[in-house]
Write an enzyme that holds these catalytic residues in place. Structure first.
Site, PDB file in Angstrom:
ATOM      1  N   HIS A 164       0.860  -1.104   0.061  1.00 39.17           N
ATOM      2  CA  HIS A 164      -0.078   0.013   0.059  1.00 39.17           C
ATOM      3  C   HIS A 164       0.848   1.170   0.035  1.00 39.17           C
ATOM      4  CE1 HIS A 164      -4.251  -1.380  -0.123  1.00 39.17           C
ATOM      5  NE2 HIS A 164      -3.734  -2.208   0.938  1.00 39.17           N
TER       6      HIS A 164
ATOM      7  N   ASP B 243      -0.188   7.288  -3.602  1.00 39.65           N
ATOM      8  CA  ASP B 243      -1.150   6.852  -4.573  1.00 39.65           C
ATOM      9  C   ASP B 243      -1.628   7.871  -5.523  1.00 39.65           C
ATOM     10  OD1 ASP B 243      -1.589   4.195  -3.290  1.00 39.65           O
ATOM     11  OD2 ASP B 243      -3.434   4.854  -2.393  1.00 39.65           O
TER      12      ASP B 243
END
Length: 385
Positions: A136, A167
């Protein structure tokens, strides 16, 4: 009418995008393309993503249309390839090799449409020892050194910057730049290609200036001791008497002079270039800010060049006079949300539709894209509410 509801007026009007549903940076990248006028068709899977997010509130799916296709069912991959044949760009965010196993990898898609731009969004990239590992945002930032430099305390842990730096900044924005550059090449030469956008690459690239400063001796490889990481007493945040905060960015001398004058420490503040007394300066600034509320200090610095601003919450920000005047936030369907960015004088983007509901647009897309297999009797149907 469909033609009105999905009118494309942004700079990407006429560009067709297939988004294979995922989470995180892929949907955000597709939203950005949709905000700018691209016709984005999101291929949702029956049963949803499994994250439990109500699709009605998933703003990263605004301005898109959704169809339901089960890529593991007979005919599923063929339906996606029918869409690909009509598309300019495809975006997928699976682990390396998954799209290939599902029958919609780059070879299959480019065989159907040689001018296709095939955008791949992953954390680790398509190759390397960690390519197939789970991960992540926070892990990608950690390995690139980017996370290490974020935070005000050299002896404390790094500060987690939500998922914005990895992200979205290191992932989505680099993917968008990549697919648009590749689209330019495809339109000039008729040649499609694969764009490998990895968050580790983008997050590392974001720190290019810092690496240069590090090499030149102008940046220490420690957080909280440098000019832009909270180490500088006139570039950081300070608590006010009501427990809120003010942000200070008075880097240049003329801005600093205005800052200390308005703060009321002009006569006691040590010289800004005396690094040995930065701790003393920080204490003086902090003590002074604690004497008034955030809103009182906002009034003091309003209309000046001291480079000081109140730290607003997510709910407060849309009402700020400057942001309201620019319509930085808009309301659509009862949801307040950031407006499309950047802005274009001739071909403005807009929030045209709310979050796409899984499968709600199958018939419309089947007609507009000439893909009748989307509404065949065996195609998955929109799930009941």
């Amino acid at each position: 009418m469909a033609g009105t509801r999905n009118a494309r007026k942004g700079p990407l009007s006429g560009v067709r995008v297939v988004e294979l549903a995922g989470i995180g940076p892929g949907p955000f990248a597709a939203m950005l393309l949709a905000d700018l006028g691209a016709d984005v068709v999101r291929v949702d899977r029956p049963g949803g993503s499994g994250l439990g997010i109500d699709p009605a509130y998933d703003l990263t799916n605004r301005n898109k249309r959704s169809v339901l296709v089960d890529l593991k069912a007979e005919g599923g991959p063929a339906t996606v390839l029918d869409l690909v044949e009509q598309a300019d760009i495809l975006i997928e965010g699976y682990r390396p090799g998954v799209a290939e196993r599902l029958g919609v990898g780059p070879d299959a898609c480019l065989a159907r449409n040689p001018a296709l731009v095939y955008g791949r969004m992953t954390g680790w990239g398509q190759d390397g020892p960690l390519a197939t590992s789970a991960g992540h945002d926070i892990a990608y930032l950690a390995l690139t050194g980017t996370l290490h430099m974020i935070g005000p305390d050299p002896d404390g842990p790094p500060t987690v910057p939500a998922n914005l730096v990895g992200d979205y900044a290191g992932g989505s924005l680099y993917l968008v730049v990549g697919v648009l550059a590749a689209l330019q090449h495809a339109r000039a030469h008729g040649e499609g290609q694969v764009v490998d956008a990895a968050i580790v690459d983008g997050a590392a690239h974001l720190a290019t200036m810092i690496h240069g400063m590090l090499a030149a001796g102008g940046w220490q490889d420690r957080r909280g001791v440098n000019l832009l990481d909270g180490g500088c007493p006139f570039y950081g945040t300070y608590e006010t008497s009501d427990g809120r905060h003010m942000a200070v960015g008075a880097l240049e001398q003329r801005f600093y002079d205005e800052f200390v004058r308005l703060l009321g420490i002009e006569d006691v503040a040590p010289a800004r270039k005396d690094l040995g007394r930065w701790d003393e300066l920080r204490v003086a600034v902090a003590d002074r800010f604690r004497t008034r509320t955030r809103d009182e200090w906002t009034e003091v610095f309003a209309g000046t060049d001291a480079c000081v601003a109140p730290v607003l919450s997510l709910r407060e920000a849309p009402a700020h006079p400057h942001l309201a005047a620019r319509a930085t936030f808009v309301e659509h369907g009862g949801l307040t949300q950031p407006a499309p960015a950047p802005r274009f004088s001739a071909t403005p983007g807009a929030v045209r539709t709310g979050p796409a509901q899984p499968g709600a647009d199958s018939e419309e897309v089947a007609r507009d894209w000439a893909v009748p297999s989307l509404i065949s009797k065996d195609a998955p149907q929109e799930p009941e509410a």
